[in-house]
Enzyme design. Sequence first.
Site, PDB file in Angstrom:
ATOM      1  N   HIS A 194      25.373   8.352 -28.614  1.00 53.73           N
ATOM      2  CA  HIS A 194      24.233   8.950 -28.162  1.00 53.73           C
ATOM      3  C   HIS A 194      24.069  10.468 -28.854  1.00 53.73           C
ATOM      4  O   HIS A 194      25.181  10.770 -29.330  1.00 53.73           O
ATOM      5  CB  HIS A 194      23.936   9.125 -26.686  1.00 53.73           C
ATOM      6  CG  HIS A 194      24.919   9.792 -25.979  1.00 53.73           C
ATOM      7  ND1 HIS A 194      24.880  11.231 -26.059  1.00 53.73           N
ATOM      8  CD2 HIS A 194      25.985   9.474 -25.132  1.00 53.73           C
ATOM      9  CE1 HIS A 194      26.046  11.644 -25.064  1.00 53.73           C
ATOM     10  NE2 HIS A 194      26.720  10.568 -24.692  1.00 53.73           N
ATOM     11  N   ARG A 219      31.597  12.211 -19.881  1.00 44.38           N
ATOM     12  CA  ARG A 219      30.537  13.155 -20.913  1.00 44.38           C
ATOM     13  C   ARG A 219      30.584  14.374 -19.976  1.00 44.38           C
ATOM     14  O   ARG A 219      30.980  14.487 -18.607  1.00 44.38           O
ATOM     15  CB  ARG A 219      29.156  12.507 -20.638  1.00 44.38           C
ATOM     16  CG  ARG A 219      27.933  13.411 -21.150  1.00 44.38           C
ATOM     17  CD  ARG A 219      26.568  12.620 -21.217  1.00 44.38           C
ATOM     18  NE  ARG A 219      26.080  12.017 -19.974  1.00 44.38           N
ATOM     19  CZ  ARG A 219      26.161  10.750 -19.526  1.00 44.38           C
ATOM     20  NH1 ARG A 219      26.948   9.943 -20.382  1.00 44.38           N
ATOM     21  NH2 ARG A 219      25.600  10.154 -18.586  1.00 44.38           N
ATOM     22  N   ASP A 230      19.680  19.253 -15.921  1.00 44.63           N
ATOM     23  CA  ASP A 230      20.422  18.039 -16.357  1.00 44.63           C
ATOM     24  C   ASP A 230      21.839  18.069 -16.559  1.00 44.63           C
ATOM     25  O   ASP A 230      22.114  18.850 -17.698  1.00 44.63           O
ATOM     26  CB  ASP A 230      19.632  17.313 -17.843  1.00 44.63           C
ATOM     27  CG  ASP A 230      20.372  16.178 -18.203  1.00 44.63           C
ATOM     28  OD1 ASP A 230      21.125  15.532 -17.577  1.00 44.63           O
ATOM     29  OD2 ASP A 230      19.809  15.707 -19.364  1.00 44.63           O
ATOM     30  N   HIS A 272      13.594  15.458 -20.523  1.00 43.83           N
ATOM     31  CA  HIS A 272      13.817  15.063 -22.000  1.00 43.83           C
ATOM     32  C   HIS A 272      12.254  15.901 -22.391  1.00 43.83           C
ATOM     33  O   HIS A 272      11.304  15.062 -22.427  1.00 43.83           O
ATOM     34  CB  HIS A 272      13.652  13.569 -22.558  1.00 43.83           C
ATOM     35  CG  HIS A 272      14.979  13.193 -22.246  1.00 43.83           C
ATOM     36  ND1 HIS A 272      15.112  11.644 -22.042  1.00 43.83           N
ATOM     37  CD2 HIS A 272      16.164  13.664 -22.058  1.00 43.83           C
ATOM     38  CE1 HIS A 272      16.420  11.354 -21.825  1.00 43.83           C
ATOM     39  NE2 HIS A 272      17.092  12.452 -21.714  1.00 43.83           N
ATOM     40  N   TYR A 312      33.112   7.136 -24.474  1.00 41.97           N
ATOM     41  CA  TYR A 312      33.020   5.920 -23.718  1.00 41.97           C
ATOM     42  C   TYR A 312      33.914   4.615 -24.494  1.00 41.97           C
ATOM     43  O   TYR A 312      33.529   4.166 -25.485  1.00 41.97           O
ATOM     44  CB  TYR A 312      31.693   5.312 -23.742  1.00 41.97           C
ATOM     45  CG  TYR A 312      30.798   6.604 -23.424  1.00 41.97           C
ATOM     46  CD1 TYR A 312      30.429   7.173 -22.134  1.00 41.97           C
ATOM     47  CD2 TYR A 312      30.147   7.493 -24.363  1.00 41.97           C
ATOM     48  CE1 TYR A 312      29.765   8.409 -21.712  1.00 41.97           C
ATOM     49  CE2 TYR A 312      29.154   8.366 -24.102  1.00 41.97           C
ATOM     50  CZ  TYR A 312      29.022   9.051 -23.046  1.00 41.97           C
ATOM     51  OH  TYR A 312      28.297  10.031 -22.679  1.00 41.97           O
ATOM     52  N   HIS A 363      23.212   4.702 -18.900  1.00 44.45           N
ATOM     53  CA  HIS A 363      22.197   4.910 -17.947  1.00 44.45           C
ATOM     54  C   HIS A 363      22.476   4.116 -16.489  1.00 44.45           C
ATOM     55  O   HIS A 363      21.539   3.996 -15.899  1.00 44.45           O
ATOM     56  CB  HIS A 363      20.885   4.538 -18.411  1.00 44.45           C
ATOM     57  CG  HIS A 363      20.318   5.511 -19.416  1.00 44.45           C
ATOM     58  ND1 HIS A 363      19.341   5.205 -20.345  1.00 44.45           N
ATOM     59  CD2 HIS A 363      20.803   6.851 -19.906  1.00 44.45           C
ATOM     60  CE1 HIS A 363      19.187   6.184 -21.252  1.00 44.45           C
ATOM     61  NE2 HIS A 363      19.788   7.185 -20.838  1.00 44.45           N
ATOM     62  N   ASP A 411       0.996  -1.205  -0.031  1.00 51.49           N
ATOM     63  CA  ASP A 411       0.177  -0.032  -0.011  1.00 51.49           C
ATOM     64  C   ASP A 411       0.670   1.186   0.042  1.00 51.49           C
ATOM     65  O   ASP A 411       0.520   2.275   0.571  1.00 51.49           O
ATOM     66  CB  ASP A 411      -0.903   0.087   1.241  1.00 51.49           C
ATOM     67  CG  ASP A 411       0.056   0.099   2.437  1.00 51.49           C
ATOM     68  OD1 ASP A 411       1.185  -0.373   2.331  1.00 51.49           O
ATOM     69  OD2 ASP A 411      -0.817   0.263   3.746  1.00 51.49           O
ATOM     70  N   ASP A 427      25.999  12.074 -13.856  1.00 46.44           N
ATOM     71  CA  ASP A 427      24.958  12.890 -14.487  1.00 46.44           C
ATOM     72  C   ASP A 427      23.626  13.113 -13.344  1.00 46.44           C
ATOM     73  O   ASP A 427      23.121  12.241 -13.282  1.00 46.44           O
ATOM     74  CB  ASP A 427      24.669  12.112 -15.772  1.00 46.44           C
ATOM     75  CG  ASP A 427      23.788  12.573 -16.767  1.00 46.44           C
ATOM     76  OD1 ASP A 427      22.832  13.756 -16.284  1.00 46.44           O
ATOM     77  OD2 ASP A 427      23.478  12.314 -17.758  1.00 46.44           O
ATOM     78  N   GLU A 441      28.108  17.673 -19.865  1.00 48.76           N
ATOM     79  CA  GLU A 441      26.789  18.158 -20.228  1.00 48.76           C
ATOM     80  C   GLU A 441      26.261  19.382 -19.299  1.00 48.76           C
ATOM     81  O   GLU A 441      26.444  19.790 -18.237  1.00 48.76           O
ATOM     82  CB  GLU A 441      25.533  17.083 -19.888  1.00 48.76           C
ATOM     83  CG  GLU A 441      24.166  17.456 -19.893  1.00 48.76           C
ATOM     84  CD  GLU A 441      23.222  16.250 -19.791  1.00 48.76           C
ATOM     85  OE1 GLU A 441      23.449  15.268 -18.947  1.00 48.76           O
ATOM     86  OE2 GLU A 441      21.958  16.447 -20.442  1.00 48.76           O
ATOM     87  N   HIS A 486      19.067  17.344 -26.103  1.00 47.06           N
ATOM     88  CA  HIS A 486      17.581  17.397 -26.181  1.00 47.06           C
ATOM     89  C   HIS A 486      17.004  18.559 -25.603  1.00 47.06           C
ATOM     90  O   HIS A 486      17.435  19.408 -25.013  1.00 47.06           O
ATOM     91  CB  HIS A 486      17.084  16.095 -25.537  1.00 47.06           C
ATOM     92  CG  HIS A 486      17.693  15.801 -24.177  1.00 47.06           C
ATOM     93  ND1 HIS A 486      17.289  16.692 -22.982  1.00 47.06           N
ATOM     94  CD2 HIS A 486      18.825  15.172 -23.811  1.00 47.06           C
ATOM     95  CE1 HIS A 486      18.130  16.389 -21.866  1.00 47.06           C
ATOM     96  NE2 HIS A 486      18.932  15.402 -22.233  1.00 47.06           N
ATOM     97  N   GLU A 491      25.602  17.817 -24.693  1.00 53.17           N
ATOM     98  CA  GLU A 491      26.030  16.634 -23.866  1.00 53.17           C
ATOM     99  C   GLU A 491      26.828  15.627 -24.654  1.00 53.17           C
ATOM    100  O   GLU A 491      26.563  14.517 -24.733  1.00 53.17           O
ATOM    101  CB  GLU A 491      25.125  16.056 -23.039  1.00 53.17           C
ATOM    102  CG  GLU A 491      23.850  15.619 -23.871  1.00 53.17           C
ATOM    103  CD  GLU A 491      22.770  15.157 -23.248  1.00 53.17           C
ATOM    104  OE1 GLU A 491      23.193  13.915 -22.539  1.00 53.17           O
ATOM    105  OE2 GLU A 491      21.660  15.320 -23.072  1.00 53.17           O
TER     106      GLU A 491
HETATM  107  N1  GLY Z   1      20.142  12.370 -17.999  1.00 51.64           N
HETATM  108  C1  GLY Z   1      19.520  12.193 -19.113  1.00 51.64           C
HETATM  109  C2  GLY Z   1      20.197  12.594 -20.398  1.00 51.64           C
HETATM  110  O1  GLY Z   1      21.273  13.172 -19.959  1.00 51.64           O
HETATM  111  O2  GLY Z   1      19.678  12.745 -21.243  1.00 51.64           O
HETATM  112 MN    MN Z   2      20.615  15.195 -21.312  1.00 47.09          MN
HETATM  113 MN    MN Z   3      22.247  13.993 -18.364  1.00 46.54          MN
END
Ligand code: GLY
Ligand code: MN
Ligand code: MN
Length: 471
Positions: free
Chosen positions: A367, A439, A284, A378, A422, A256, A48, A273, A441, A371, A418
């Site tokens: 990637h 990365r 982000d 996103h 890798y 991820h 619950d 991240d 970003e 975005h 970003e």
């Molecule tokens: N943290 C998700 C992205 O960088 O798109």
């Molecule tokens: Mn992002």
């Molecule tokens: Mn990110």
Amino acid sequence: MNALLKDLAVPADSIHRERRARIAAAMASQGGGIAVLPTAPERQRNSDNDFPYRYDSHFHHLTGFAEPQSWLVLTSEGHSTLFCRAKDPEREIWDGFRLGPQAAPAVLGVDQAFPVEELDSRLPQLLADRQSLWFPFGVHADLLLRVEGWLAALRRRSREGLQVPSSQRDLNPLLDEMRLIKDEGELATMRRAAQISAGAHARAMRFCAARFRAGAASVLEYEIEAELLHEFRRHGAQSPAYQSIVAAGANACVLHYAAGDAPLRAGELCLIDAGCEFDGYASDVTRTFPADGRFTSAQRELYEIVLAAQKAAVAATRPGARQRDAHHAAVRVLAQGMLDCGLLDRQKAGDLDVVIEKAAYRQFYMHGTGHWIGRDVHDVGEYLSLDEAAVEDADGLGGKVVKKPSRILQPGMAVTLEPGLYVRPAEGVPERFWNIGIRIEDDAIVTPGGCELISRGVPVEPDEIEALMRG
Ligand code: GLY
Ligand code: MN
Ligand code: MN
């Protein structure tokens, strides 16, 4: 108004009223009708016990109302009806204050409000004689069934002369488009969210440096995640905007990866991240830093490539450029860097243009470079041009596709930038780069003259990161 009500409800400021009027006008310009917009459902975690509640972003954008079990009904003439939870003194002891339909018009500026229990009995009548029924397609799992039920109920009353809406229209494009261009109030909130997140990254860097200075053999990922959370909440952010990534060493090559219990050791990189959600808006941010405050030469070599790629992406983010230009600019720099440092063998991979055309860079960069960002990390918003014809384009895999060009940027849009690298162990890949994941970003607002990086409260230059960690 009692104090509780004043604290919990969003003031009946004109912004939500004005947004509803704009959506009503957009519906009117496309033939009119009536829109039905639910907020997000409560979701069970186990037993619950629910996940923390988060309202639907579209719904909140038009109402400022954060309670679950709420619905907005809006006509193209601008008349608004809210359905919400009824007051319930017993439930309010357990779950907290409810605004209730009686107070809703004064607080939220809607024209009328009813208990949500009356939704199914009132909706058929509200939909009657409207040509089009607008609702968000493909978002709420049970909404189509509800719609069918209301339409069926209305059809059963057709001998009363009530007409059933003859078309169903997707409400998403109208709301997506509105949310894509942020107003000054939204931008101020996003700057605050980004500033808090940047502070959290700086705190994490200092935390690691201090632990290694004090002689620790390692720092655990979840200890670093706790520092981030502490910083988010102590500045009033409601939650992380998405699952925080804290990746020690090789874990950074899992795109991820969620913060786990792996040890971060001296000599390794840490990729974080993480961004907070502040008053309904996401940030982000990614930084990659040396655990003990000193980049090794191999780490720095790759870091400089990613940083140069991000600078190219920043330069390509300005009004008149396309959203995808930043990606193409970053890919060129990354691919050139891969050839220069030996990640890609020039003899086998060919020159820069071949690497890009055949997408060989995807071994180390798989990637996109950014975005939309806003209420959702996103965020909504069409990525492709709305008014240009499809043209032939590279598919990024060595082939061709026919598609519309990407969207032209304009002031008030917000994007992430970003790029990353890798490096998984593989034959032919220099061993000194193995298991390095990087990365960088930042969040950027498109301005008349270019873009404003709103998350630079934490450094990106390697010397500045080292200086911060020394200090
Ligand atoms: N943290 C998700 C992205 O960088 O798109
Ligand atoms: Mn992002
Ligand atoms: Mn990110």
